[in-house]
Design a protein around this motif. Structure first.
Motif, PDB file in Angstrom:
ATOM      1  N   ARG A  23     -53.905 -21.879  35.277  1.00  0.00           N
ATOM      2  CA  ARG A  23     -52.784 -20.925  35.324  1.00  0.00           C
ATOM      3  C   ARG A  23     -51.699 -21.475  36.249  1.00  0.00           C
ATOM      4  NH1 ARG A  23     -49.913 -18.632  38.241  1.00  0.00           N
ATOM      5  NH2 ARG A  23     -51.173 -19.442  39.946  1.00  0.00           N
ATOM      6  N   ILE A  24     -50.606 -21.850  35.666  1.00  0.00           N
ATOM      7  CA  ILE A  24     -49.482 -22.318  36.478  1.00  0.00           C
ATOM      8  C   ILE A  24     -48.217 -21.679  35.943  1.00  0.00           C
ATOM      9  CG2 ILE A  24     -50.399 -24.544  37.272  1.00  0.00           C
ATOM     10  CD1 ILE A  24     -49.022 -25.852  34.913  1.00  0.00           C
ATOM     11  N   THR A  25     -47.286 -21.481  36.828  1.00  0.00           N
ATOM     12  CA  THR A  25     -46.024 -20.870  36.411  1.00  0.00           C
ATOM     13  C   THR A  25     -45.162 -21.874  35.675  1.00  0.00           C
ATOM     14  OG1 THR A  25     -46.031 -19.366  38.297  1.00  0.00           O
ATOM     15  CG2 THR A  25     -43.881 -19.869  37.317  1.00  0.00           C
ATOM     16  N   ARG A  27     -41.203 -21.676  33.762  1.00  0.00           N
ATOM     17  CA  ARG A  27     -40.066 -20.767  33.558  1.00  0.00           C
ATOM     18  C   ARG A  27     -39.259 -21.145  32.327  1.00  0.00           C
ATOM     19  NH1 ARG A  27     -40.506 -21.614  39.208  1.00  0.00           N
ATOM     20  NH2 ARG A  27     -41.061 -19.691  40.298  1.00  0.00           N
ATOM     21  N   VAL A  94     -33.344 -19.506  40.181  1.00  0.00           N
ATOM     22  CA  VAL A  94     -34.259 -19.563  39.039  1.00  0.00           C
ATOM     23  C   VAL A  94     -33.433 -19.220  37.804  1.00  0.00           C
ATOM     24  CG1 VAL A  94     -36.176 -18.326  37.979  1.00  0.00           C
ATOM     25  CG2 VAL A  94     -36.314 -18.973  40.383  1.00  0.00           C
ATOM     26  N   TYR A  96     -33.045 -17.279  35.099  1.00  0.00           N
ATOM     27  CA  TYR A  96     -33.604 -16.075  34.479  1.00  0.00           C
ATOM     28  C   TYR A  96     -33.165 -15.883  33.028  1.00  0.00           C
ATOM     29  CZ  TYR A  96     -35.691 -14.653  38.870  1.00  0.00           C
ATOM     30  OH  TYR A  96     -36.479 -14.603  39.995  1.00  0.00           O
ATOM     31  N   TRP A 165     -45.418 -16.805  33.323  1.00  0.00           N
ATOM     32  CA  TRP A 165     -44.390 -16.646  34.370  1.00  0.00           C
ATOM     33  C   TRP A 165     -44.440 -15.196  34.845  1.00  0.00           C
ATOM     34  CZ3 TRP A 165     -38.384 -16.924  33.290  1.00  0.00           C
ATOM     35  CH2 TRP A 165     -37.693 -16.836  34.514  1.00  0.00           C
ATOM     36  N   TRP A 166     -44.744 -15.022  36.111  1.00  0.00           N
ATOM     37  CA  TRP A 166     -44.808 -13.685  36.722  1.00  0.00           C
ATOM     38  C   TRP A 166     -43.449 -13.425  37.355  1.00  0.00           C
ATOM     39  CZ3 TRP A 166     -49.863 -11.605  39.088  1.00  0.00           C
ATOM     40  CH2 TRP A 166     -49.663 -10.377  39.739  1.00  0.00           C
ATOM     41  N   VAL A 167     -42.760 -12.427  36.889  1.00  0.00           N
ATOM     42  CA  VAL A 167     -41.452 -12.097  37.460  1.00  0.00           C
ATOM     43  C   VAL A 167     -41.557 -10.697  38.050  1.00  0.00           C
ATOM     44  CG1 VAL A 167     -38.965 -12.014  37.080  1.00  0.00           C
ATOM     45  CG2 VAL A 167     -40.406 -13.370  35.543  1.00  0.00           C
ATOM     46  N   THR A 168     -41.293 -10.606  39.332  1.00  0.00           N
ATOM     47  CA  THR A 168     -41.443  -9.301  39.957  1.00  0.00           C
ATOM     48  C   THR A 168     -40.290  -8.374  39.585  1.00  0.00           C
ATOM     49  OG1 THR A 168     -41.916  -8.171  42.024  1.00  0.00           O
ATOM     50  CG2 THR A 168     -40.232  -9.862  42.113  1.00  0.00           C
ATOM     51  N   ARG A 207     -48.688 -26.589  41.241  1.00  0.00           N
ATOM     52  CA  ARG A 207     -48.057 -26.520  42.561  1.00  0.00           C
ATOM     53  C   ARG A 207     -49.085 -26.688  43.676  1.00  0.00           C
ATOM     54  NH1 ARG A 207     -45.470 -23.706  38.996  1.00  0.00           N
ATOM     55  NH2 ARG A 207     -43.199 -23.820  38.907  1.00  0.00           N
ATOM     56  N   LYS A 209     -51.317 -26.017  46.703  1.00  0.00           N
ATOM     57  CA  LYS A 209     -52.044 -24.830  47.186  1.00  0.00           C
ATOM     58  C   LYS A 209     -52.717 -25.177  48.509  1.00  0.00           C
ATOM     59  CE  LYS A 209     -51.097 -22.426  43.534  1.00  0.00           C
ATOM     60  NZ  LYS A 209     -50.138 -21.323  43.622  1.00  0.00           N
ATOM     61  N   ALA A 243     -37.986 -23.116  44.260  1.00  0.00           N
ATOM     62  CA  ALA A 243     -38.908 -22.168  44.901  1.00  0.00           C
ATOM     63  C   ALA A 243     -40.235 -22.633  44.655  1.00  0.00           C
ATOM     64  CB  ALA A 243     -38.878 -20.786  44.375  1.00  0.00           C
ATOM     65  N   PHE A 244     -40.415 -23.606  44.917  1.00  0.00           N
ATOM     66  CA  PHE A 244     -41.815 -23.524  44.745  1.00  0.00           C
ATOM     67  C   PHE A 244     -42.282 -24.708  43.935  1.00  0.00           C
ATOM     68  CE2 PHE A 244     -39.860 -19.699  45.823  1.00  0.00           C
ATOM     69  CZ  PHE A 244     -39.745 -18.779  44.861  1.00  0.00           C
TER      70      PHE A 244
HETATM   71  C1  LIG Z   1     -46.138 -10.905  42.989  1.00  0.00           C
HETATM   72  C2  LIG Z   1     -45.435 -12.106  42.432  1.00  0.00           C
HETATM   73  C3  LIG Z   1     -44.075 -12.046  42.237  1.00  0.00           C
HETATM   74  C4  LIG Z   1     -43.393 -13.137  41.695  1.00  0.00           C
HETATM   75  N1  LIG Z   1     -42.069 -13.018  41.430  1.00  0.00           N
HETATM   76  C5  LIG Z   1     -41.397 -14.039  40.880  1.00  0.00           C
HETATM   77  C6  LIG Z   1     -40.032 -13.874  40.539  1.00  0.00           C
HETATM   78  O1  LIG Z   1     -39.471 -12.795  40.711  1.00  0.00           O
HETATM   79  N2  LIG Z   1     -39.390 -14.921  39.992  1.00  0.00           N
HETATM   80  C7  LIG Z   1     -40.008 -16.114  39.752  1.00  0.00           C
HETATM   81  O2  LIG Z   1     -39.375 -17.033  39.234  1.00  0.00           O
HETATM   82  N3  LIG Z   1     -41.322 -16.293  40.053  1.00  0.00           N
HETATM   83  C8  LIG Z   1     -42.025 -15.282  40.595  1.00  0.00           C
HETATM   84  N4  LIG Z   1     -43.367 -15.406  40.868  1.00  0.00           N
HETATM   85  C9  LIG Z   1     -44.052 -16.681  40.558  1.00  0.00           C
HETATM   86  C10 LIG Z   1     -44.243 -17.494  41.830  1.00  0.00           C
HETATM   87  O3  LIG Z   1     -43.040 -18.126  42.200  1.00  0.00           O
HETATM   88  C11 LIG Z   1     -45.333 -18.551  41.570  1.00  0.00           C
HETATM   89  O4  LIG Z   1     -46.537 -17.883  41.263  1.00  0.00           O
HETATM   90  C12 LIG Z   1     -45.538 -19.420  42.796  1.00  0.00           C
HETATM   91  O5  LIG Z   1     -44.430 -20.247  43.011  1.00  0.00           O
HETATM   92  C13 LIG Z   1     -46.793 -20.289  42.703  1.00  0.00           C
HETATM   93  O6  LIG Z   1     -46.759 -21.092  41.558  1.00  0.00           O
HETATM   94  P1  LIG Z   1     -47.944 -21.053  40.485  1.00  0.00           P
HETATM   95  O7  LIG Z   1     -47.875 -19.711  39.802  1.00  0.00           O
HETATM   96  O8  LIG Z   1     -47.653 -22.186  39.524  1.00  0.00           O
HETATM   97  O9  LIG Z   1     -49.240 -21.226  41.204  1.00  0.00           O
HETATM   98  C14 LIG Z   1     -44.083 -14.340  41.371  1.00  0.00           C
HETATM   99  C15 LIG Z   1     -45.469 -14.376  41.569  1.00  0.00           C
HETATM  100  C16 LIG Z   1     -46.146 -13.274  42.074  1.00  0.00           C
HETATM  101  C17 LIG Z   1     -47.641 -13.308  42.218  1.00  0.00           C
END
Ligand SMILES: Cc1cc2nc3c(=O)[nH]c(=O)nc-3n(C[C@H](O)[C@H](O)[C@H](O)COP(=O)(O)O)c2cc1C
Length: 257
Positions: A23-25, A27, A94, A96, A165-168, A207, A209, A243-244
């Motif tokens: 599981r990796i983000t 976008r 990012v 969006y 992709w988790w977007v809050t 990414r 960890k 970010a990240f």
């Molecule tokens: C609660 C939460 C909120 C997040 N919100 C955003 C967001 O608003 N925008 C975004 O681009 N990524 C968001 N992310 C993704 C994180 O940036 C990403 O999980 C983090 O950089 C670690 O990367 P990985 O998912 O590949 O392990 C969010 C992740 C979590 C768990």
């Protein structure tokens, strides 16, 4: 535990970790792929088994398939992003706009009314100072349950072979309200998260960890792993711009020697 059953448990663990570590983000997703409806159902099927405080199961998921709705959700984020740029807020940029073209999109909402079913010292006093901390704690529990379900959904999508992709959508009210408006989500529910998924467009990367040794203490907290206030406040500024990114921020590399 007999050796054979220990082996059995480890096999299960390795199968589970295969999904967890994949599981990796991402976008950016392929635009030429359509997620079958059954995959949305399989993903939400995984979510529904999640734990929640008092088993309230406070979640609801809206599977968004219409391109025009995805576009409007993306615009909610882009509008907030422009506002932040205009007032000079520093936060990694990012793109969006790719929300609009994500093949799979699920919006997760929580019914925070469930927070109110938990006992407080004096229910007859409503939001009194004495009750307020209990209400706050119950609301946090409700949101934690929602996040647990969203995580299960992300893992299920990963198991199906998708990038996620988790977007809050928590935080400023204009985002959850904007999304709720687009999807007709009733005001009794709070939009918490947007989950995009699909085959990735372009390369993906794992990414950085923290090591287990940095996040695990035994019996008593190991202060060697307590970050200073400065290290914490330097966290975002020392992060790569997207970010990240994949490597640890420079100051952490130094810290680790
Ligand atoms: C609660 C939460 C909120 C997040 N919100 C955003 C967001 O608003 N925008 C975004 O681009 N990524 C968001 N992310 C993704 C994180 O940036 C990403 O999980 C983090 O950089 C670690 O990367 P990985 O998912 O590949 O392990 C969010 C992740 C979590 C768990």
């Amino acid at each position: 535990m007999p050796e054979s059953s220990s082996q059995f448990a480890l096999d299960g663990y390795h199968a589970f970790m295969e999904v967890v570590s994949k599981r990796i983000t991402t976008r950016n997703f392929r635009r030429d792929y359509a997620v079958p409806r059954s995959h949305y159902e399989l993903i939400v099927e995984a979510a529904r088994h999640s734990p929640s405080a008092a088993n309230a199961q406070p979640w609801h998921f809206v599977a968004v398939t219409e391109p025009s709705l995805k576009q409007q959700i993306s615009e909610v984020y882009l509008a907030e992003q422009s506002r932040r740029v205009a007032i000079g807020m520093r936060f990694p940029q990012v793109a969006y706009d790719t929300i609009a073209t994500a093949p799979g999109l699920i919006v997760a909402a929580a019914d925070l009314r469930f927070s109110r079913v938990f006992p407080v010292p004096r229910p007859e006093d409503g939001d009194s100072d004495e009750n307020a901390p209990y209400y706050r704690s119950a609301e946090r529990m409700t949101i934690q349950g929602e996040a647990a379900a969203v995580m299960a959904a992300h893992l299920a999508a990963t198991a199906l072979g998708y990038s996620v992709w988790w977007v809050t959508a928590t935080g400023l009210q204009n985002i959850p309200d904007g999304i709720a408006g687009v999807l007709d989500i009733p005001s009794e529910l709070s939009v918490c998260d947007v989950m995009c998924f699909g085959p990735a467009e372009g390369p993906t990367y794992k990414r950085w960890k923290k090591d287990v040794t940095e996040i695990l203490s035994w019996d008593r907290f190991d202060r060697a792993n307590l970050l200073s206030d400065i290290e914490v406040s330097d966290w975002l500024t020392s992060m790569p711009v997207d970010a990240f990114g994949s490597g640890p921020p420079p100051e952490r590399q130094a810290r680790r020697g």
